[in-house]
Design a protein around this motif. Structure first.
Motif, PDB file in Angstrom:
ATOM      1  N   MET A 279     -19.812 -40.774   3.684  1.00 15.83           N
ATOM      2  CA  MET A 279     -19.098 -42.019   3.899  1.00 15.83           C
ATOM      3  C   MET A 279     -17.691 -41.765   4.422  1.00 15.83           C
ATOM      4  N   GLY A 280     -17.015 -40.774   3.863  1.00 18.25           N
ATOM      5  CA  GLY A 280     -15.663 -40.465   4.334  1.00 18.25           C
ATOM      6  C   GLY A 280     -15.665 -40.029   5.785  1.00 18.25           C
ATOM      7  N   ILE A 327     -11.975 -51.000  -3.773  1.00 18.92           N
ATOM      8  CA  ILE A 327     -13.360 -50.554  -3.871  1.00 18.92           C
ATOM      9  C   ILE A 327     -13.860 -50.667  -5.310  1.00 18.92           C
ATOM     10  N   LYS A 328     -12.939 -50.568  -6.285  1.00 17.65           N
ATOM     11  CA  LYS A 328     -13.335 -50.771  -7.683  1.00 17.65           C
ATOM     12  C   LYS A 328     -13.779 -52.221  -7.885  1.00 17.65           C
ATOM     13  N   GLU A 329     -13.057 -53.172  -7.270  1.00 18.33           N
ATOM     14  CA  GLU A 329     -13.437 -54.585  -7.379  1.00 18.33           C
ATOM     15  C   GLU A 329     -14.781 -54.831  -6.708  1.00 18.33           C
ATOM     16  N   LEU A 330     -15.026 -54.160  -5.570  1.00 22.04           N
ATOM     17  CA  LEU A 330     -16.301 -54.310  -4.888  1.00 22.04           C
ATOM     18  C   LEU A 330     -17.444 -53.763  -5.739  1.00 22.04           C
ATOM     19  N   LEU A 336     -20.786 -52.711  -4.023  1.00 19.72           N
ATOM     20  CA  LEU A 336     -20.951 -51.264  -3.846  1.00 19.72           C
ATOM     21  C   LEU A 336     -21.822 -50.707  -4.969  1.00 19.72           C
ATOM     22  N   SER A 337     -22.730 -49.812  -4.611  1.00 19.91           N
ATOM     23  CA  SER A 337     -23.513 -49.110  -5.627  1.00 19.91           C
ATOM     24  C   SER A 337     -22.659 -48.008  -6.246  1.00 19.91           C
ATOM     25  N   ASP A 338     -23.130 -47.441  -7.350  1.00 17.24           N
ATOM     26  CA  ASP A 338     -22.389 -46.350  -8.003  1.00 17.24           C
ATOM     27  C   ASP A 338     -22.196 -45.171  -7.064  1.00 17.24           C
ATOM     28  N   GLU A 339     -23.226 -44.829  -6.290  1.00 18.60           N
ATOM     29  CA  GLU A 339     -23.128 -43.687  -5.383  1.00 18.60           C
ATOM     30  C   GLU A 339     -22.121 -43.958  -4.264  1.00 18.60           C
ATOM     31  N   THR A 342     -18.588 -43.804  -5.704  1.00 18.94           N
ATOM     32  CA  THR A 342     -18.159 -42.435  -6.006  1.00 18.94           C
ATOM     33  C   THR A 342     -17.755 -41.703  -4.736  1.00 18.94           C
ATOM     34  N   ALA A 343     -18.547 -41.864  -3.682  1.00 15.18           N
ATOM     35  CA  ALA A 343     -18.236 -41.175  -2.429  1.00 15.18           C
ATOM     36  C   ALA A 343     -16.941 -41.685  -1.824  1.00 15.18           C
ATOM     37  N   LYS A 344     -16.744 -42.991  -1.791  1.00 16.49           N
ATOM     38  CA  LYS A 344     -15.533 -43.556  -1.217  1.00 16.49           C
ATOM     39  C   LYS A 344     -14.316 -43.202  -2.048  1.00 16.49           C
ATOM     40  N   ARG A 345     -14.475 -43.179  -3.356  1.00 19.67           N
ATOM     41  CA  ARG A 345     -13.363 -42.834  -4.239  1.00 19.67           C
ATOM     42  C   ARG A 345     -12.929 -41.384  -4.020  1.00 19.67           C
TER      43      ARG A 345
END
Length: 352
Positions: A279-280, A327-330, A336-339, A342-345
């Protein structure tokens, strides 16, 4: 009919009250119009009895036992028919409950409602229940007689249709004015606001009938499962495109993400690392393509028409911390799914 049945029938005609099987009804109309003088009338503690003739309420009696006689109840004199010698009067007698009736269920289609976030028209349903109280029995009875709905079943059916109509109109209006995403509405996020609006919207419709909607309950707006899945996917795409800086950049990022996933499938032990970078890499390369395009476009224009530097799209000024919050709000909203989260974070944490 036997002799004893005749005696029983005559005895019952000397006493008038709400039938036992009608105790739970809002409106009960006594089946007989010809009433003998000195008949005993019983009115329960939570109701009133109305005497109607030619569509007009001639009188009202409250709780208690009443002997129907012109000496005790003067308005009965207006109901007496002269040809009976004063022994009989003719009137429609309605028993109207004044207590609150709860658990009246309603529901049905709202129709296609346009989701303000995606622009899609989605078939929507609403269902729930409400409670009602009669505040002015005279208005109710005159209104129902005028509409030809003198029994309880016809009244309740008519009232439920009014509730559904107002609910349908108010929800459609709120979605347009408030721009509430349909997914938020179906999740119950705005149930309290919708209930308040519906009760307020019903007031002018029911006031003329002497009614009050006290409260609503188990209120729910729903859509089909397949429509819900479509809205969630489109909402996710919209959210991603905002994070990427636009739809074109998002599409390019998705292409890069697909490429990185392909590399991961053929990359042996480095699968996890490549998938985490996917994703990044996608969003990063999409932003790079956008910057290159912005730099190349002026070369194809004549010098006098070259736009000033200020016309270029502004850079993303959000801090990594702000983007982490977004992204936390999404993720909390289910976009956003957990995966994906995690990738975006992980990508944003590198920028801190």
């Amino acid at each position: 009919m036997g002799f004893f049945d005749t005696i029983k029938g005559e005895s019952q005609r000397n006493f008038i009250a709400r039938a036992d099987e009608a105790k739970g009804e809002i409106v009960y109309k006594y089946p007989e119009k010809n009433v003998r003088m000195l008949t005993q009338l019983t009115v329960d503690a939570d109701e009133v009895a109305l005497f109607v003739k030619d569509g007009k309420v001639e009188g009202k009696l409250g709780p208690g036992r009443h002997q129907l006689d012109t000496k005790n109840i003067p308005f009965i004199g207006r109901l007496v028919e002269g040809f009976t010698g004063g022994n009989l009067f003719i009137a429609e007698i309605f028993f109207v409950s004044t207590r609150e009736f709860t658990g009246l269920k309603f529901g049905g289609p709202i129709g296609d409602v346009r989701d303000p976030e995606t622009g899609l028209g989605i078939g929507t349903m609403v269902y729930g229940d409400f409670s009602i109280r009669v505040t002015e029995p005279e208005k109710l009875v005159v209104g129902l007689v005028g509409m030809g709905r003198a029994n309880n079943a016809e009244f309740v059916s008519w009232f439920k249709s009014q509730v559904l109509k107002v609910t349908r109109d108010r929800i459609a209006e709120l979605l347009v004015k408030k721009r509430w995403p349909l997914l938020d509405v179906t999740s119950g996020a705005y149930t309290e606001e919708i209930e308040t609006e519906v009760i307020a919207g019903l007031k002018p419709h029911v006031d003329t009938y002497g009614l009050t909607v006290v409260r609503m309950g188990n209120f729910h707006v729903s859509i089909k499962e397949e429509d819900e899945a479509t809205l969630k996917k489109l909402s996710k795409d919209v959210a991603y495109s905002r994070l990427a800086g636009g739809f074109q950049q998002y599409a390019q990022g998705q292409a890069m993400l697909g490429a990185s996933e392909g590399m991961a499938k053929g990359g042996g032990g480095s699968d996890g690392a490549l998938q985490g970078m996917g994703m990044g890499m996608g969003f990063g390369m999409a932003q790079m393509f956008a910057n290159n395009q912005n730099q190349q476009q002026p070369q194809f224009q004549q010098q006098p028409q070259q736009p000033p530097p200020a016309a270029a799209p502004p850079a993303d000024t959000r801090s990594p911390a702000q983007r982490l919050k977004e992204i936390k709000e999404l993720k909390d909203a289910g976009v956003l799914s957990d995966e994906e989260y995690t990738a975006k974070r992980a990508e944003l944490m590198k920028l801190l």
